[in-house]
Design a protein around this motif. Structure first.
Motif, PDB file in Angstrom:
ATOM      1  N   ILE A 122     -30.351 -61.489  88.681  1.00 27.32           N
ATOM      2  CA  ILE A 122     -29.080 -62.188  88.492  1.00 27.32           C
ATOM      3  C   ILE A 122     -28.087 -61.518  89.425  1.00 27.32           C
ATOM      4  CG2 ILE A 122     -27.167 -62.658  86.929  1.00 27.32           C
ATOM      5  CD1 ILE A 122     -29.136 -62.840  84.690  1.00 27.32           C
ATOM      6  N   SER A 123     -27.485 -62.300  90.295  1.00 27.60           N
ATOM      7  CA  SER A 123     -26.492 -61.742  91.212  1.00 27.60           C
ATOM      8  C   SER A 123     -25.138 -62.372  90.928  1.00 27.60           C
ATOM      9  CB  SER A 123     -26.903 -61.972  92.668  1.00 27.60           C
ATOM     10  OG  SER A 123     -27.142 -63.337  92.903  1.00 27.60           O
ATOM     11  N   THR A 124     -24.099 -61.574  91.115  1.00 24.66           N
ATOM     12  CA  THR A 124     -22.733 -62.049  90.925  1.00 24.66           C
ATOM     13  C   THR A 124     -22.242 -62.643  92.235  1.00 24.66           C
ATOM     14  OG1 THR A 124     -21.901 -59.866  91.486  1.00 24.66           O
ATOM     15  CG2 THR A 124     -22.196 -60.339  89.158  1.00 24.66           C
ATOM     16  N   ASN A 125     -21.492 -63.704  92.127  1.00 21.38           N
ATOM     17  CA  ASN A 125     -20.893 -64.334  93.294  1.00 21.38           C
ATOM     18  C   ASN A 125     -19.407 -64.024  93.309  1.00 21.38           C
ATOM     19  OD1 ASN A 125     -23.304 -65.560  94.193  1.00 21.38           O
ATOM     20  ND2 ASN A 125     -23.059 -67.165  92.677  1.00 21.38           N
ATOM     21  N   GLU A 126     -18.737 -64.396  94.363  1.00 26.65           N
ATOM     22  CA  GLU A 126     -17.313 -64.115  94.480  1.00 26.65           C
ATOM     23  C   GLU A 126     -16.533 -64.858  93.404  1.00 26.65           C
ATOM     24  OE1 GLU A 126     -13.945 -63.959  97.983  1.00 26.65           O
ATOM     25  OE2 GLU A 126     -15.993 -64.519  98.435  1.00 26.65           O
ATOM     26  N   ILE A 127     -15.536 -64.195  92.857  1.00 21.52           N
ATOM     27  CA  ILE A 127     -14.681 -64.806  91.840  1.00 21.52           C
ATOM     28  C   ILE A 127     -13.787 -65.824  92.533  1.00 21.52           C
ATOM     29  CG2 ILE A 127     -12.893 -64.385  90.115  1.00 21.52           C
ATOM     30  CD1 ILE A 127     -14.061 -61.548  89.844  1.00 21.52           C
ATOM     31  N   GLY A 128     -13.753 -67.033  91.997  1.00 17.87           N
ATOM     32  CA  GLY A 128     -12.957 -68.101  92.600  1.00 17.87           C
ATOM     33  C   GLY A 128     -11.467 -67.883  92.406  1.00 17.87           C
ATOM     34  N   SER A 129     -10.676 -68.696  93.083  1.00 18.00           N
ATOM     35  CA  SER A 129      -9.218 -68.585  92.992  1.00 18.00           C
ATOM     36  C   SER A 129      -8.714 -68.909  91.584  1.00 18.00           C
ATOM     37  CB  SER A 129      -8.560 -69.512  94.016  1.00 18.00           C
ATOM     38  OG  SER A 129      -8.975 -70.847  93.776  1.00 18.00           O
ATOM     39  N   GLN A 132     -12.593 -67.993  87.944  1.00 19.87           N
ATOM     40  CA  GLN A 132     -13.917 -68.319  87.400  1.00 19.87           C
ATOM     41  C   GLN A 132     -14.985 -67.504  88.109  1.00 19.87           C
ATOM     42  OE1 GLN A 132     -13.913 -70.340  84.836  1.00 19.87           O
ATOM     43  NE2 GLN A 132     -16.099 -70.279  84.491  1.00 19.87           N
ATOM     44  N   ASP A 133     -15.847 -66.859  87.351  1.00 22.24           N
ATOM     45  CA  ASP A 133     -16.945 -66.093  87.930  1.00 22.24           C
ATOM     46  C   ASP A 133     -18.227 -66.904  87.859  1.00 22.24           C
ATOM     47  OD1 ASP A 133     -16.804 -65.896  85.146  1.00 22.24           O
ATOM     48  OD2 ASP A 133     -18.009 -64.076  85.119  1.00 22.24           O
ATOM     49  N   THR A 134     -19.101 -66.718  88.831  1.00 21.93           N
ATOM     50  CA  THR A 134     -20.359 -67.455  88.858  1.00 21.93           C
ATOM     51  C   THR A 134     -21.519 -66.483  89.066  1.00 21.93           C
ATOM     52  OG1 THR A 134     -20.093 -67.856  91.222  1.00 21.93           O
ATOM     53  CG2 THR A 134     -19.359 -69.605  89.738  1.00 21.93           C
ATOM     54  N   TYR A 135     -22.676 -66.906  88.605  1.00 28.42           N
ATOM     55  CA  TYR A 135     -23.875 -66.078  88.666  1.00 28.42           C
ATOM     56  C   TYR A 135     -25.018 -66.905  89.212  1.00 28.42           C
ATOM     57  CZ  TYR A 135     -20.998 -63.335  85.579  1.00 28.42           C
ATOM     58  OH  TYR A 135     -19.955 -62.617  85.067  1.00 28.42           O
TER      59      TYR A 135
END
Length: 156
Positions: A122-129, A132-135
């Motif tokens: 599971i990798s974390t992606n960049e937090i949106g403006s 919201q966080d995505t995985y």
């Protein structure tokens, strides 16, 4: 006096029936054993994502295992998986303590068609403006997907 008992043919028929039942049941048994061993990956990953989501909601950045309070299941208890954390290289994931933005689970032994190694990540992606966080949940290996069918939906 009448003799009672089973004939040799009756005993042979029973042995053949038991052999057929065993031939059908044993492969199913091994498949269920592999699924039960892999069942620990989903809750471990879900706990990581929930703790990471709570930390992101509070700090607006990803945190390390230590910062979010995540402890991987004790490998000594299960001896099925080894859990590790690694850093993302240039992915843009922000964190004060970015040594472990990727959660990985490696099965120590082969599980059916799933080779031993780092198969669940599971990798974390960049937090949106919008905050919201995505995985991104990935399963490597063809036989591994069948063992944890809902793993790819973690964090969605």
């Amino acid at each position: 006096m009448k003799k009672q008992g089973f004939t040799l043919i009756e005993l042979m028929v029973v042995v053949v029936i038991i052999g057929i039942l065993a031939a059908v049941a044993v492969p199913k048994l091994f498949g269920m054993i592999a699924k039960s061993k892999a069942s620990e990956v989903g809750p471990a990953a879900g706990t990581y994502v929930k703790l990471q989501q709570a930390y992101v909601a509070e700090a607006n950045e990803y945190g390390s295992w230590k910062l979010i309070g995540y402890t991987a299941p004790n490998s000594g208890e299960t001896n099925n998986f080894e859990y590790t954390a690694t850093a993302l290289a240039g992915d843009g994931a922000s964190s004060k303590d970015a040594e472990d933005n990727v959660w990985e689970a490696a099965n120590k032994a082969k599980l059916n068609d799933c080779e031993a190694g780092k198969n669940w990540t599971i990798s974390t992606n960049e937090i949106g403006s919008n905050g919201q966080d995505t995985y991104k949940a990935e399963v490597n290996g063809t036989g591994c997907q069948a063992l944890t069918a809902t793993f790819g939906k973690i964090g969605q």
